[in-house]
Design an enzyme around this catalytic site. Structure first.
Site, PDB file in Angstrom:
ATOM      1  CG  HIS A 112      -1.666   1.236   1.467  1.00  0.00           C
ATOM      2  ND1 HIS A 112      -2.942   1.437   0.982  1.00  0.00           N
ATOM      3  CD2 HIS A 112      -1.336   2.373   2.133  1.00  0.00           C
ATOM      4  CE1 HIS A 112      -3.363   2.639   1.336  1.00  0.00           C
ATOM      5  NE2 HIS A 112      -2.407   3.232   2.040  1.00  0.00           N
ATOM      6  CD  GLU A 113       2.155   3.519   3.713  1.00  0.00           C
ATOM      7  OE1 GLU A 113       2.485   4.617   3.220  1.00  0.00           O
ATOM      8  OE2 GLU A 113       1.120   3.378   4.399  1.00  0.00           O
ATOM      9  CG  HIS A 116       0.106   6.105  -0.630  1.00  0.00           C
ATOM     10  ND1 HIS A 116      -1.082   6.586  -1.133  1.00  0.00           N
ATOM     11  CD2 HIS A 116      -0.197   5.557   0.587  1.00  0.00           C
ATOM     12  CE1 HIS A 116      -2.059   6.345  -0.277  1.00  0.00           C
ATOM     13  NE2 HIS A 116      -1.557   5.717   0.768  1.00  0.00           N
ATOM     14  CD  GLU A 172      -5.005   6.287   2.779  1.00  0.00           C
ATOM     15  OE1 GLU A 172      -4.310   5.376   2.265  1.00  0.00           O
ATOM     16  OE2 GLU A 172      -4.683   6.868   3.826  1.00  0.00           O
TER      17      GLU A 172
END
Length: 234
Positions: A112-113, A116, A172
């Site tokens: 997920h990071e 980003h 997100e």
């Protein structure tokens, strides 16, 4: 404006234009300075210790580069439940998060990071952090050389604003999908994206400093959405 949150630029004066005009190289240079400031502030897990060894195992099948930058995975020894990544490939996982999650769940959060960064969200986050931090004194300057004149205090303030800022709901969700697709492409377990978000929901969102726990949409909703994707994928 792209993905930059306008509220993060309000009241920043002339620094808002400078923030929006930062080049990719300047963003990377600011990330270098910010990550270094955070590394000096925090205790990094010993490379031969249990936390660093476990993280190395967890990320073995994860990307070694992000947008052409080497991925630098390290652990901060702190009870805070958090993780983040910057445009220069700096990826930091907190020991509190590692204590909470199993390996599959950690991969989900790390993916997920990484998402980003890969999707440009970390760039816009740094732009907004810059416009509202002590570093905005550089608004009249330009170029990487100017970025490297950041004082320790300015770099630290910029890093704190970046780390504790929140992404938009759309960002997100996009990062969640990126992680799901990344794990799928590498034939890694995806269930951790469900159970990991469930654990975050159980921690009491918004009660701790880390942006990971103050997520929008709420972690329970994100867990349900990842379960739907998992069910659809079969």
């Amino acid at each position: 404006m792209g993905n930059v949150d306008p509220t993060g630029l309000m009241g920043a004066g002339g620094s808002a234009y400078k923030a929006l005009s930062l080049s990719d190289d300047e963003i990377v240079a600011m990330s270098d300075e910010s990550c270094a400031a955070m590394d000096r502030k925090n205790t990094i897990a010993n490379a031969a210790g249990a936390y660093a060894t476990r993280l190395a195992t967890v990320v073995k099948a994860m990307p070694s580069t992000i947008n052409g930058k080497p991925a630098d995975y390290r652990v901060y020894m702190t009870k805070e439940v958090n993780a983040w990544a910057m445009a220069n490939g700096c990826i930091r996982v907190y020991s509190g998060l590692m204590d909470l999650m199993n390996d599959d769940e950690l991969r989900g959060v790390i993916g997920h990071e990484i998402g980003h960064v890969a999707l440009g969200h970390s760039k816009s986050r740094m732009q907004a952090a810059y416009a509202t931090s002590a570093a905005r004194a550089l608004a009249s300057a330009s170029g990487i050389a100017a970025v490297k004149t950041l004082t320790e205090s300015q770099a630290g303030d910029l890093a704190e604003k970046f780390v504790h800022a929140q992404f938009s709901q759309a960002q997100e969700r996009a990062a969640d999908d990126y992680s799901f697709d990344l794990l799928t492409s590498r034939k890694l377990e995806r269930k951790g994206l469900v159970t990991g978000f469930q654990k975050l929901a159980g921690q009491g969102e918004g009660q701790q400093a880390g942006a990971l726990l103050g997520s929008h949409p709420p972690s329970a909703e994100r867990a349900a959405r990842m379960q739907e994707r998992l069910d659809s994928a079969g």
